[in-house]
Design a protein around this motif. Structure first.
Motif, mmCIF file in Angstrom:
data_model
loop_
_atom_site.group_PDB
_atom_site.id
_atom_site.type_symbol
_atom_site.label_atom_id
_atom_site.label_comp_id
_atom_site.label_asym_id
_atom_site.label_seq_id
_atom_site.Cartn_x
_atom_site.Cartn_y
_atom_site.Cartn_z
ATOM 1 N N LEU A 170 54.613 7.611 -4.552
ATOM 2 C CA LEU A 170 55.661 8.077 -5.458
ATOM 3 C C LEU A 170 55.377 7.767 -6.919
ATOM 4 O O LEU A 170 55.905 8.435 -7.807
ATOM 5 N N ILE A 171 54.564 6.757 -7.170
ATOM 6 C CA ILE A 171 54.252 6.404 -8.564
ATOM 7 C C ILE A 171 52.763 6.122 -8.722
ATOM 8 O O ILE A 171 52.051 5.859 -7.749
ATOM 9 N N GLY A 172 52.323 6.159 -9.960
ATOM 10 C CA GLY A 172 50.920 5.897 -10.287
ATOM 11 C C GLY A 172 50.519 6.657 -11.536
ATOM 12 O O GLY A 172 50.642 7.877 -11.584
ATOM 13 N N GLY A 173 50.087 5.944 -12.567
ATOM 14 C CA GLY A 173 49.620 6.576 -13.794
ATOM 15 C C GLY A 173 50.668 6.710 -14.891
ATOM 16 O O GLY A 173 50.352 7.165 -15.995
ATOM 17 N N GLU A 174 51.895 6.304 -14.615
ATOM 18 C CA GLU A 174 52.962 6.482 -15.612
ATOM 19 C C GLU A 174 52.769 5.601 -16.842
ATOM 20 O O GLU A 174 53.077 6.012 -17.966
ATOM 21 N N ALA A 175 52.291 4.385 -16.645
ATOM 22 C CA ALA A 175 52.125 3.458 -17.767
ATOM 23 C C ALA A 175 51.170 4.025 -18.815
ATOM 24 O O ALA A 175 51.426 3.947 -20.018
ATOM 25 N N LYS A 176 50.079 4.622 -18.344
ATOM 26 C CA LYS A 176 49.104 5.215 -19.268
ATOM 27 C C LYS A 176 49.717 6.355 -20.060
ATOM 28 O O LYS A 176 49.490 6.493 -21.277
ATOM 29 N N LYS A 177 50.496 7.187 -19.390
ATOM 30 C CA LYS A 177 51.100 8.345 -20.056
ATOM 31 C C LYS A 177 52.035 7.909 -21.183
ATOM 32 O O LYS A 177 52.030 8.491 -22.278
ATOM 33 N N ILE A 178 52.832 6.903 -20.915
ATOM 34 C CA ILE A 178 53.782 6.430 -21.925
ATOM 35 C C ILE A 178 53.042 5.811 -23.101
ATOM 36 O O ILE A 178 53.353 6.084 -24.268
ATOM 37 N N LEU A 179 52.051 4.974 -22.814
ATOM 38 C CA LEU A 179 51.306 4.313 -23.890
ATOM 39 C C LEU A 179 50.544 5.336 -24.728
ATOM 40 O O LEU A 179 50.489 5.221 -25.960
ATOM 41 N N ASN A 180 49.966 6.332 -24.095
ATOM 42 C CA ASN A 180 49.230 7.368 -24.828
ATOM 43 C C ASN A 180 50.157 8.163 -25.750
ATOM 44 O O ASN A 180 49.769 8.556 -26.855
ATOM 45 N N ARG A 181 51.376 8.406 -25.303
ATOM 46 C CA ARG A 181 52.336 9.091 -26.155
ATOM 47 C C ARG A 181 52.621 8.269 -27.413
ATOM 48 O O ARG A 181 52.732 8.798 -28.513
ATOM 49 N N GLY A 182 52.714 6.953 -27.225
ATOM 50 C CA GLY A 182 52.937 6.077 -28.366
ATOM 51 C C GLY A 182 51.765 6.069 -29.321
ATOM 52 O O GLY A 182 51.942 6.036 -30.543
ATOM 53 N N LYS A 183 50.555 6.105 -28.770
ATOM 54 C CA LYS A 183 49.356 6.111 -29.616
ATOM 55 C C LYS A 183 49.249 7.384 -30.441
ATOM 56 O O LYS A 183 48.617 7.407 -31.496
#
Length: 289
Positions: free
Chosen positions: A68-81
């Motif tokens: 159900l989850i996996g990879g969300e942390a990267k997506k959020i951090l990349n948006r911030g970058k």
């Protein structure tokens, strides 16, 4: 220097002119009969695990057991970058890191249950984001974990941190209260302000149910860790600004416990109510099982 209630903790801090973190270190020395160096070393190891969990979520392609989850942390951090974050850099990191730790947990990686595995992202998310933002040393952050530990201890002594007993308010809510208190001390607040921030954090999450899809600590748990991290920072900011919180922490703990015990069993980690019982939640459960 033993304490069972927040009022007793405050009395100790006032009498000895020490912060909550120091009171908790002294208490740990008392009950464990270990040296200060040993206790701090053990906590430092826990903080190392927290940091490694965050980094793993950002450096590896993780997938939860239930899928159900996996990879969300990267997506959020990349948006911030990319300077697109609605929340700003600090909050972007906090919610990214908090969600990342849940990715590590649900893929059977090593985490620190703080206070539970289902709420394990809140404290690392806030701590590591603040450390990066303000360049605090590891030594300072480890000491703040003792502050958070004191809050968790008070909650477990007088209520519960179990989702099965008190709903998600008892898990993520408690983690958020622990983080809020530590943040206040970290930013120069008083012990009284620490406990007011904890009380605020619990109040903000009062009544939050525990309804994991398929009974797995994946969804909506991951996003609630992000909310718990955000709530901790908001609660700390409110109290540090000099705003009054009207209900003492001891009373808020009892209120949380009574609310949790009042929740029907379907809303206490059984996956029989709430989001888990929606048509989509049920379908996802069938697909997983």
């Amino acid at each position: 220097m033993e304490f069972k209630y927040a009022s007793e903790l405050i009395e100790i801090c006032q009498k000895n002119n020490i912060p909550i973190s120091e009171a908790m270190i002294n208490y740990e020395m008392l009950i464990s009969q270990k040296t200060r160096e040993d206790i701090i070393s053990q906590m430092a190891y826990s903080y190392t695990i927290m940091k490694k969990a965050v980094q793993r979520s950002l450096n590896e392609d993780l997938k939860s057991i239930g899928g159900l989850i996996g990879g969300e942390a990267k997506k959020i951090l990349n948006r911030g970058k990319n300077n697109k974050s609605v929340c700003g850099t600090l909050m972007n990191k906090a919610i990214s890191y908090a969600m990342g730790v849940l990715e590590v947990n649900t893929s059977m990686g090593l985490i620190v249950a703080a206070p539970t595995a289902g709420a394990a992202g809140v404290i690392p998310g806030t701590f590591i984001a603040l450390q990066e933002e303000y360049n605090f040393t590891d030594e300072i952050m480890v000491k703040m974990l003792f502050n958070a530990g004191a809050i968790g201890y008070l909650i477990t002594r007088n209520a519960t941190v179990s989702g099965a007993e008190g709903g998600c308010q008892a898990e993520v809510g408690s983690a958020s209260a622990m983080a809020a208190s530590a943040i206040v001390e970290l930013m120069g607040g008083t012990p009284e302000q620490c406990l007011d921030a904890s009380s605020t954090a619990l109040a903000n999450m009062l009544g939050l149910v525990c309804d994991p899809i398929a009974g797995l600590v994946e969804a909506p748990c991951q996003k609630r860790n992000a909310v718990g991290a955000s709530n901790a920072m908001v609660s700390a900011e409110i109290i540090l600004s000099g705003i009054i919180h009207h209900v003492p922490f001891d009373e808020m703990i009892i209120a949380m416990y009574k609310v949790g015990r009042s929740l029907p069993f379907e809303l206490r980690e059984t996956a029989l109510g709430g989001i888990a019982a929606t048509p989509t939640g049920c379908q996802l459960c069938k697909n997983i099982l």
